[in-house]
Design a protein around this motif. Structure first.
Motif, PDB file in Angstrom:
ATOM      1  N   VAL A 112       0.841  -1.200   0.000  1.00 11.09           N
ATOM      2  CA  VAL A 112       0.000   0.000   0.000  1.00 11.09           C
ATOM      3  C   VAL A 112       0.875   1.248   0.000  1.00 11.09           C
ATOM      4  CG1 VAL A 112      -1.768   1.274   1.271  1.00 11.09           C
ATOM      5  CG2 VAL A 112      -1.829  -1.226   1.198  1.00 11.09           C
ATOM      6  N   PHE A 113       1.904   1.246   0.845  1.00 12.76           N
ATOM      7  CA  PHE A 113       2.823   2.383   0.896  1.00 12.76           C
ATOM      8  C   PHE A 113       3.510   2.594  -0.449  1.00 12.76           C
ATOM      9  CE2 PHE A 113       7.284   3.703   1.496  1.00 12.76           C
ATOM     10  CZ  PHE A 113       7.082   4.993   1.956  1.00 12.76           C
ATOM     11  N   LEU A 114       3.970   1.518  -1.063  1.00 13.39           N
ATOM     12  CA  LEU A 114       4.659   1.637  -2.347  1.00 13.39           C
ATOM     13  C   LEU A 114       3.717   2.104  -3.447  1.00 13.39           C
ATOM     14  CD1 LEU A 114       6.959  -1.529  -2.268  1.00 13.39           C
ATOM     15  CD2 LEU A 114       7.574   0.848  -1.771  1.00 13.39           C
ATOM     16  N   ALA A 115       2.472   1.645  -3.405  1.00 10.64           N
ATOM     17  CA  ALA A 115       1.509   2.086  -4.416  1.00 10.64           C
ATOM     18  C   ALA A 115       1.181   3.564  -4.258  1.00 10.64           C
ATOM     19  CB  ALA A 115       0.242   1.247  -4.319  1.00 10.64           C
ATOM     20  N   GLN A 116       1.066   4.007  -3.013  1.00  9.03           N
ATOM     21  CA  GLN A 116       0.744   5.404  -2.755  1.00  9.03           C
ATOM     22  C   GLN A 116       1.912   6.336  -3.063  1.00  9.03           C
ATOM     23  OE1 GLN A 116      -2.112   6.964  -1.641  1.00  9.03           O
ATOM     24  NE2 GLN A 116      -3.277   5.064  -1.773  1.00  9.03           N
ATOM     25  N   THR A 117       3.142   5.791  -3.055  1.00 11.99           N
ATOM     26  CA  THR A 117       4.333   6.619  -3.309  1.00 11.99           C
ATOM     27  C   THR A 117       5.027   6.222  -4.603  1.00 11.99           C
ATOM     28  OG1 THR A 117       5.704   5.098  -2.002  1.00 11.99           O
ATOM     29  CG2 THR A 117       4.686   6.946  -0.834  1.00 11.99           C
TER      30      THR A 117
END
Length: 232
Positions: free
Chosen positions: A34-39
């Motif tokens: 989720v963090f990687l997708a958001q960033t």
């Protein structure tokens, strides 16, 4: 000597108790996609900065929820089920955006987009939606409030006002550091999957997050509706 050892063991047990209650519901390793997708459109340096800010915000949110969260909700007359419904809606919205967002590789200029993001914009993004509600969501807030209430009944004197708060602070700090390490090195973990595997994994994680948001909303709605149904 025995008193010191007993106090140390009690302190460690309280630290482990708080960490064990928060980590399963926060699940930092599971939130890495989720963090990687958001960033996806941020530079590596910005991701490091975001990871650090998220950890700081997570620490403040959890500690604040633990010791003043219940008091603030009582002042405004807000119940935990309402917090669950509202937080579940935010998580559902963020997950829906992730499911419909195009991968960063789809845009030729995607690698340069992050260079023009200001530091203030990064701080805002680190808090919402990355720290709240994705990292520290309504579930972990509810657990933190419950833990804070339980510590109010832990012993008397120094054990209640010194040992328990200090143990909670240490536990929340350890959880926040774990969040930072997972996000900071998350790209290395997903690199083993390859580009296609990472995209698929992120989509699946977004779908699970969507289901989690709906589940949290349902739990809150059920808590509100059960007394009404029981009164009939």
């Amino acid at each position: 000597m025995q008193i010191v050892l007993a106090t140390l063991l009690l302190f460690v047990s309280k630290v482990l108790f708080v960490a064990a209650a928060l980590l399963p519901i926060m699940n930092p390793p599971g939130m890495v996609p989720v963090f990687l997708a958001q960033t996806a459109r941020n530079t590596p340096e910005q991701r490091v900065y975001l990871s650090r800010r998220i950890a700081v915000f997570a620490f403040l949110l959890l500690l604040g929820s633990m010791y003043i969260g219940g008091f603030v909700l009582e002042i405004f007359g807000v119940s935990l089920p309402v917090v669950q419904i509202s937080g579940g809606m935010l998580i559902t919205l963020a997950a829906w955006r992730m499911l419909n967002d195009e991968p960063a590789e789809a845009s030729p200029a995607s690698g340069q987009l992050g260079e023009h993001i200001s530091r203030d914009a990064l701080k805002q993004k680190a808090f919402y939606p990355l720290a709240f509600p994705l990292t520290v969501g309504p579930g972990s807030v509810s657990v933190a409030i419950t833990l804070g209430a339980s510590f109010a009944h832990t012993g008397e004197g120094w054990m209640r006002y010194v040992l328990a708060p200090l143990a909670a602070m240490v536990a929340v700090a350890l959880v926040s550091v774990f969040v930072y390490l997972c996000y900071r090195h998350g790209e290395r973990l997903l690199a083993l999957l390859g580009q296609t595997g990472a995209v698929v994994f992120m989509r699946l994680t977004a779908f699970i997050l969507l289901c989690l948001g709906v589940q949290i909303m349902w739990d809150g709605a059920r808590e509100l509706l059960l007394p009404l149904l029981a009164a009939r």
